[in-house]
Design an enzyme around this catalytic site. Sequence first.
Site, short mmCIF file in Angstrom:
data_model
loop_
_atom_site.label_atom_id
_atom_site.label_comp_id
_atom_site.label_asym_id
_atom_site.label_seq_id
_atom_site.Cartn_x
_atom_site.Cartn_y
_atom_site.Cartn_z
N ASP A 201 -7.90 8.22 -0.62
CA ASP A 201 -8.33 7.60 1.06
C ASP A 201 -8.14 7.83 2.35
O ASP A 201 -8.42 7.04 2.72
CB ASP A 201 -7.69 5.90 -0.09
CG ASP A 201 -8.14 5.31 -0.86
OD1 ASP A 201 -9.17 5.78 -0.83
OD2 ASP A 201 -8.16 3.87 -1.14
N GLY B 149 -13.79 -0.95 -7.35
CA GLY B 149 -14.67 -1.16 -6.98
C GLY B 149 -15.76 0.12 -5.82
O GLY B 149 -16.62 0.11 -5.64
N GLY B 150 -13.64 0.25 -5.70
CA GLY B 150 -14.05 1.58 -4.50
C GLY B 150 -15.05 0.96 -3.04
O GLY B 150 -14.46 -0.01 -2.62
N GLU C 295 -4.14 8.04 -4.21
CA GLU C 295 -4.18 7.23 -3.19
C GLU C 295 -4.94 7.58 -1.84
O GLU C 295 -4.97 7.61 -0.92
CB GLU C 295 -3.86 6.23 -3.25
CG GLU C 295 -4.10 4.95 -2.68
CD GLU C 295 -5.46 3.94 -3.86
OE1 GLU C 295 -6.02 4.25 -3.49
OE2 GLU C 295 -4.13 3.64 -4.64
N THR D 102 -9.44 0.36 -9.92
CA THR D 102 -8.54 -0.57 -9.47
C THR D 102 -8.57 -1.26 -10.64
O THR D 102 -9.90 -1.44 -11.09
CB THR D 102 -9.14 -0.22 -7.67
OG1 THR D 102 -8.98 0.11 -6.99
CG2 THR D 102 -8.47 -1.79 -7.25
N ARG E 270 1.01 -0.88 -0.10
CA ARG E 270 -0.41 -0.34 -0.01
C ARG E 270 1.09 1.38 0.11
O ARG E 270 1.78 1.37 0.62
CB ARG E 270 -0.99 -0.06 1.17
CG ARG E 270 -1.76 0.86 1.65
CD ARG E 270 -2.89 1.22 0.20
NE ARG E 270 -3.81 1.49 0.74
CZ ARG E 270 -5.45 1.85 -0.06
NH1 ARG E 270 -4.71 1.66 -1.41
NH2 ARG E 270 -5.85 2.67 0.29
N SER F 59 -7.90 1.50 3.09
CA SER F 59 -8.58 0.63 1.88
C SER F 59 -9.27 -0.62 2.19
O SER F 59 -9.81 -0.48 3.00
CB SER F 59 -7.09 -0.35 0.95
OG SER F 59 -7.84 -0.28 -0.45
N SER F 60 -9.93 -0.57 0.87
CA SER F 60 -11.74 -1.44 1.08
C SER F 60 -10.51 -2.94 -0.18
O SER F 60 -11.73 -4.21 -0.31
CB SER F 60 -12.52 -1.14 0.46
OG SER F 60 -12.85 0.42 0.84
N ASN G 144 -6.33 3.92 -6.85
CA ASN G 144 -7.75 4.94 -6.79
C ASN G 144 -8.51 4.75 -7.71
O ASN G 144 -8.92 4.41 -8.64
CB ASN G 144 -7.21 6.47 -5.56
CG ASN G 144 -8.43 6.60 -4.92
OD1 ASN G 144 -9.09 5.61 -4.89
ND2 ASN G 144 -8.93 8.07 -5.01
#
Length: 570
Positions: free
Chosen positions: A423, A472-473, A420, A381, A109, A452-453, A401
Site C-alpha cells: 500500500d 474492495g481496495g 500491506e 479486506t 494500521r 489506506s482506502s 491487503n
Amino acid sequence: MSLGCKNTRRPRTGPSSSLGLILAALLLLVGSVATASSAPPAAGIASAHPAATRAGHEILADGGNAFDAAVAVSAALAVAEPYGSGLGGGGFWLLHRAADGHEVMLDGRERAPLAATRDMYLDAQGDPVPGLSIAGPLAAGIPGTPAALVHLAERYGRLPLARSLAPAIALARDGVEVDEQYTRLTGFRLEALRAASGSSPFLDAGEPPAPGWMLRQPALARTLERLAHEGRAGFYAGAVARALVDGVREAGGIWSAEDLAAYRVVEREPVRGRAGELSFTAAALPSSGGIVLAQILNVLADDPLTDLDQASRDHLLIEAMRRAYRDRAAHLGDPDQVAVPVARLLSPDYAAGLRAGIHPERATPSDLLPGVSDPARGSDTTHFSVIDREGNRVAATMSLNYPFGSGFVAPGTGVLLNDEMDDFSIRPGVPNVYGLVGNEANAIAPGKRMLSSMTPTFLDDGRRVAILGTPGGSRIITMVLLATLEFMRGGDAKALVALPRFHHQYLPDRVQFEPGAWSESRAAALAARGHEVQRLERTWGDMQAVIWDRMGDRVEAASDPRGGGLAEVR
Ligand code: GLY
C-alpha cells in the site's frame, strides 16, 4: 447538495389558518420528538461471515457492549475469513459511545519495519521486483490488529478480553467449514500460499480445498489464547513475538523484536462533515477514506443531484471522484510522518474551485489535471458494523491487503502475515496492482503507516443512523459514497448494500461499472461525453450496514448480496 428533500412548503393561507398550521406543526414536532427512540430497541450486527456475526451476538447476550462484540467479531473474522483480515494484519475501528457521544477512530494500521527503506522493492535498475511487496514476509508490515483488540477491550469494553476472544479460539481449534469464496481465493493466491508457508494450514494437501472442508488452526488458537490471557504482551513480547521475528527473518524478512515492542494503537479524531441534513463521520488518515469521501461530497454540495438527468448525474459524480482521487495520490500519507494539507483539502472554497473546473458535458482527461508521479494501493479486506441496545456503535474495516496477505505464516504461531507494504508508493510513477497512483507523501519510511482506502463510516440525518463500510481496495471509497447518496435518498440497509456500483479513481482514466449495473444506453451516454467506460467481469465489494431508525424505533441490518455474510438483529 440537494438530493430531493421533501417539499415542506405549505399552501398560501390566511392569518388564522396560519396560526392553526403553526399549532399543528408544533404538535407534530412534540409528537415526533416524543416518539423518537433514545436507544435502539434491538442490537444489530452485519459481518462478512455468519460465525463472526454469531460470535458478536453471543458476547452481547453475555452482557458485553458493542465494543466487546467488536472484539469478538474481529477475532472470529480473523479465523473464519483468513483471506480478508487476521491477527497478522491491521485496520480501523470507528467508535461511537452512546453515554457521552464520544467518537474516535482506533488506528491499528500496520507500520513499516524499522529496517524498511524507501527503495526496498526495487532492483538495481530502479524497477519494482515483481511480487516482492505482495508475497512472502518482506511484504509484511508490523501488525496492529492484536493491539487494537486489546485496546478496544480495555478502554471501551465491559467484559474481559478472554471472554470476547473465546468464540474465535473455539473456531480456530474446532474448525470452520470453508465456502466457495474461500476455494476461489486459495486458487487465486495458490503460488504465494505454497511458496511462503511450506505446508500451509489454508490448503488441503497443498491444493485449494473444496467447499465444505474444515479449516482447523490449532496454532492460531494457541496464539489467541496467549493474547486473551496476557494482553498485548501475549503477541508483541515473549514466545509469540520471538517466533514471529525468527520466522520472518529466516524466510528473508526484516522484522525485529523492537518493531513489535514499539507498535502502538493511535486514537485519532475521525473526519467529520455535513452534506445537507446529513452529518457523516469517517476514517481519518492514514486512511484516505474520510478525506476523499468528504471532498467528493463537498464538490457536489450545491448540485441538485436528483433533479439531474441520469447522464449528467453520473458525469458529475465521476468528475468529482476523479478530482478527489487525484488529491489522494498527490497529498495523502501517514499524518505522523508527513504534512498533509487536510484543512485546505476539506475547505468549501477548495471544493468550489474543483467544481468550477468540471465541464458540464465533457470528461476532463486525467492527464490534464496537475500531475502526480507515484503509486499507492489497497485490496481484499473485510468490514463489519455493530450497534448495541445502548446505542454504542462500531464500524470496523480490517485488512491483510491482498487475499491471504503475504501468504506467509510464521512457524508455530498460526499467524498469517499481511502484505500491506504494497500500500506504500513503491516507486514514483508506477501504478500498483490496483492501478492507483500515489506520491511522495506515501513513500516508504521506517515506522511509517501506509496509506489506506478503508472507510468505516457513520451517517446521521437526525432521523436515522447508519453504520457501514466494505472491503474492495481502491473502490472502497466510491462504494461508501454511493451508499451515502442512497441513504440520503431514504434507502434502507438492503438498498445500501445491494446498490449497483461504478467507480473512477483518476488513473487509470476510465469509469468502471459492475456487470449488470448499467444499461447499454447509460454507458453510451457517458462515452458520448468523452469518458472511457469499462464493464468489469466481476462485481466488487462486500458491504455490511446497520441502520437504527430512531423515528420508526427499528434496527435493520444487511449484508451485501455479493458475499456470504450474515446480518442479524436480535
Ligand atoms: N489494504 C487495503 C487498504 O488499506 O486500503
